[in-house]
Design an enzyme around this catalytic site. Sequence first.
Site, PDB file in Angstrom:
ATOM      1  N   SER A 116      24.833 -34.395  48.851  1.00  0.00           N
ATOM      2  CA  SER A 116      24.713 -35.523  49.783  1.00  0.00           C
ATOM      3  C   SER A 116      25.880 -35.557  50.755  1.00  0.00           C
ATOM      4  CB  SER A 116      24.697 -36.829  48.998  1.00  0.00           C
ATOM      5  OG  SER A 116      25.937 -37.002  48.345  1.00  0.00           O
ATOM      6  N   HIS A 117      25.630 -36.047  51.935  1.00  0.00           N
ATOM      7  CA  HIS A 117      26.704 -36.370  52.870  1.00  0.00           C
ATOM      8  C   HIS A 117      26.365 -37.718  53.512  1.00  0.00           C
ATOM      9  CE1 HIS A 117      30.094 -33.820  54.775  1.00  0.00           C
ATOM     10  NE2 HIS A 117      30.344 -34.121  53.524  1.00  0.00           N
ATOM     11  N   HIS A 155      33.271 -39.233  43.271  1.00  0.00           N
ATOM     12  CA  HIS A 155      32.723 -38.034  43.873  1.00  0.00           C
ATOM     13  C   HIS A 155      33.115 -36.776  43.093  1.00  0.00           C
ATOM     14  CE1 HIS A 155      30.895 -36.260  47.461  1.00  0.00           C
ATOM     15  NE2 HIS A 155      31.689 -35.238  47.218  1.00  0.00           N
TER      16      HIS A 155
END
Lengths: 763, 82, 82, 232
Positions: free
Chosen positions: A108-109, A63
Amino acid sequence: MKVLKKKLYEDNKYEYMVQQESNLETAIEMGLTQEEFNFICKKIKKTPNKTELGIFSAMFSEHCSYKSSKKWLKTLPTQAPHVIQGPGENAGVIDIGDNLAAVFKIESHNHPSFIEPYQGSATGVGGILRDVFTMGARPIALLNAIRFGSPSKPLTKHLLSGVVKGIGGYGNCIGIPTVGGETNFDKSYDGNILVNAMAVGIANKDKIFYSAATGANNPVIYVGAKTGRDGIHGATMASAEFTESSSEKRPTVQVGDPFTGKLLLEACLELMNTDAVLSIQDMGAAGLTSSSVEMASKGSLGMFLDLDLVPTREEQMTSYEIMLSESQERMLMILKPGSEEKAKQIFDKWDLDFAVIGKVTETGRLILTKNGSEACNIPISPLVENAPEYDRPYEIIKNEKFIDLNKNIVNQTINEILVQMFRNPNLASKKWIWEQYDCSVMGDTILSSGQSDAAIVRIHGSDKDDSLGKGLAITTDCTPRYVKANPIEGGMQAVCEAARNIASSGAKPLAITNNLNFGNPEKKEIMGEIVGSIKGISSAAAFLNTPIVSGNVSLYNETNGNGILPTPVIGMVGIIENIENSLEINAKEGNTLLVLGQSEDFIEGWIGSSIYQEIIHDEFDGAPPPINLQNEKAIIDILLNLNEQKLLSAAHDISDGGLLPNVCEMLFRNNLGLDLNLPKKLVNKSNKDILLHSWCFGEDQGRIIVATNELNKVKSILEKQEIKFFVLGTVNSSSNLNIKSVTTISINDIKYIYENSLSSIMS
Amino acid sequence: MRVIVNISLKEGVLDPQGQAIQNSLSNLGFNNCNNVRTGKQIILDFQIDDKEQIITETKKMCESLLVNTVIENYDIQLEKET
Amino acid sequence: MRVIVNISLKEGVLDPQGQAIQNSLSNLGFNNCNNVRTGKQIILDFQIDDKEQIITETKKMCESLLVNTVIENYDIQLEKET
Amino acid sequence: MRSGVAIFPGSNCDRDIIVALKKVTKKIPLKLWHKDKEFPNLDLIVIPGGFSFGDYLRCGALAARSPIIENIKNHVSRGGALLGICNGFQILIEAGILPGSLIRNKNLLFTCRETTLEIQKTIKSPFTEGFELGCHLKIPVAHNEGNYFAPKSLLDQLSSEGRIAFKYIEEKDVNSDIDYNPNGSCDDIAGILSKNGRVLGMMPHPERAINSLHGGTDGLKFLTKCIENIVG
Ligand SMILES: Nc1ncnc2c1ncn2[C@@H]1O[C@H](COP(=O)(O)OP(=O)(O)O)[C@@H](O)[C@H]1O
Ligand SMILES: [Mg+2]
């Protein structure tokens, strides 16, 4: 680690314990590999304590480090004269004239939204907004690209309803309009939904704020909400594949607080109006760790933080927890020395925490103290510059099978197919979703969801007595089934569809943000999807002169080994100089519809990987429709040209479902009808003829339907420029779409299905 | 028979509502209270009387619908009919 | 000392959320429950120990802020510190 | 014409109503902060929409206990005009300036869409007197808790006292399942007046319908008439 974690809440000696040395086992539990652990020990010339290791683990996570994708991201086209800031900052920045800049990014989540759909998606929106206002921009619009599993599953409904509530919950409350997006359903997302949120803001071109730390001894300031134990190690979670046991990670969900988010937004913008802020960074994934490390690293400096000064919400938080907490609504800033008091007053006014927690140093190291003793002392460069970068093996798999029409037997009529298409939530109206979003707060939304192919938001204050003002056009697009069938073509298609959507709203495409959602990159076919999509996106973006200025990568979207459809979402921003020229998709009575990019000779439509194929064969197969970049550019240019001459009254690009459903969509709003012309070669075909079907439902790219009241003028311009076109017919008030001697389609009946399919699934 | 399900946020989960209420209370001059948390109640009236069955069913309801077990805890309280 | 304020809608006040929950429950096959109402809890931690003072203060808080007495009822519960 | 806009933490339609008022009055309205204990006499105060204090506890509840509310009440007792839009309406109810309550929308969903309002027969009020009885206005709503709820006795009283300003009404030509009443409010009520007619609370957002390119101009028409009649 598990035993320790349990102790953490009981035993206040934990701080002492985390400062104990770690070992390989702890490293692996934190998601690092053996090689990475050895590398760390070598680089810092000691075995890290647990806080230090936690910081490495977060920074080395997929990430934060982009370790699998970095090599390829570097190949994206990012330059153009109108680009002010490309990838690498909190958001991309482009010049939009009048001394203004548009600042935007998508993020994004996915994983958090699967675990807790409301909070996961709400915090996704909060996070992307902070990315934008960190740069000094006032956010003016939100979009969301969301993807779910089979619509018939109860879990899908639960997730969709939670995600939509969460996106609305945050955006509506903070008062930024959600003006568009896209929604897809496919079984590959059953165990792994996608929630991508995009935010766009506007700043003064000469008041953009960056994150690079400056000036040794300058104060480091913490502002916003207090730090709690939420979301500890969220960044590593976002980088891990889901397994049955990931429910154990549940207590790590963060809770969004749009109210505090709003206060933070106003306070930061107010402070940025002074000259106090030297650099600023929001605390996103990996919280204080990534913000402090990135600021220091970008400024080639060091940072000292006294963690006892960090405002905390819970008692006895350890240095490890404070550094890795992902509590929301927080920012880290470096202020001009001496301006602390002035800044504090602003944050006091907004009832937000404000604390000087450290200073910039020249050491090049991150040094942290807690309870008066050193909790961490590591060099910063290996955290960022030396973060792992993999050249993972890849294989680009292309489905090159041509779907031979003659082998397809059809036993359904055009009407039956149309009904099934509009019953399919992929094609049905998403009104159930967008009505839950406040689309008109801020008073500048000109066109939003369902009204045009791209949303149009006026630039605030650009309307003067003599003009209605100018606006930004915004869209998100991706057709994952095409990307699956051919990552390169699919990547190109996403960019081209986005550009067509922008143009169909009357605006000129300018630049791109992208969200690359894929499965596990350690598999070479998935890595091939990533590489292929990036190649496709790059070639189309370069050709259309719409550089990539920001983006986000989300990998490991897999559950128990099943990956999602490759989903590289393109968010595009364009500009319209005069919003009076914006185009809706709704045709008006008397308009003539014509397709740009399609000729009279065109009869055999592209069925491979189409929705039609899914309906007839229950699955997708075959090569996706090919992209011809010259054609795409030509029709976008001609459309903008026609529109500038005020010759158009509506436009809609042909995407999912092909020509016929898209014609219907142009007639719905005003309940209109049309006598549809057919190419001569198709006249007198039967209602079940495969060739006629392929003409109606083929998904050939590079086509836009336009509506005009000036057919002759338009025709002569098109002919002069040698643009292919085909006249579909003139819009009438009959509410019937008539295909002569084949069938009549009741627009009212179809519209009813189109408008109510999704809400009936959801209720 | 009436059952009350009390639902509260798990320890450590942010409760922005509780914080906002606490701020307002102290602005109104109530300063003796140093922590406010909020919770929900769901009050269920059952047509049956078998206590054990009621409790088993309520538990199932909580796990499958009423409670977001990711961030919430719950307890079940039986009440005599009034 | 911890105080719990239970707030419920007055009889006769429409509770759309309760109704929706009841519908969902019966769609899930829970049919023994014929009425669902929703309520709120507010959990207050006091720094003082004088029970009487706590109760008086909590009442004031309820009347001035916590409860909309037009549509809501409340009761106050003292809890032993754990 | 001196107008002011009361701003609370979490208000988010303040800029929008300021733009609208500026368009109508050609003057920039005064910004009032929730902590303001004093401000000059004004002809009109608007409490804008948004999520004051995050809508926590109950919509409008925390804002209604802010220091500024006392002054707003004084403004009302001086006969000043007061308009609460959306969250502003919720605040007026929580502050006891208007009766009844606003509860969750019937469908439990935040709802953002256009609605059609019908002007009712009311007592003399600057907010309705510029309109012919029964005339329609197209104005959007965007809220979670706009379901006006009151006991029958209060509803009867409001109606007999001519204090229902407008109701949601069905459009003729629509072909869909969608309810014209976006939130399930009693008697389709969209806005109510105080006893003296000088205070209006309404859920729809007139400031979002002031431009021919989006939302239409019925909101502008509404605000223009109100301002004319407030000044008198
Ligand atoms: N999740 C969503 N949020 C807001 N608007 C949405 C969402 N999903 C779809 N829409 C809107 O629905 C309309 C149709 O979307 P889509 O079918 O993706 O259009 P197109 O095929 O032209 O790209 C667009 O106006 C889009 O903005
Ligand atoms: Mg699309």
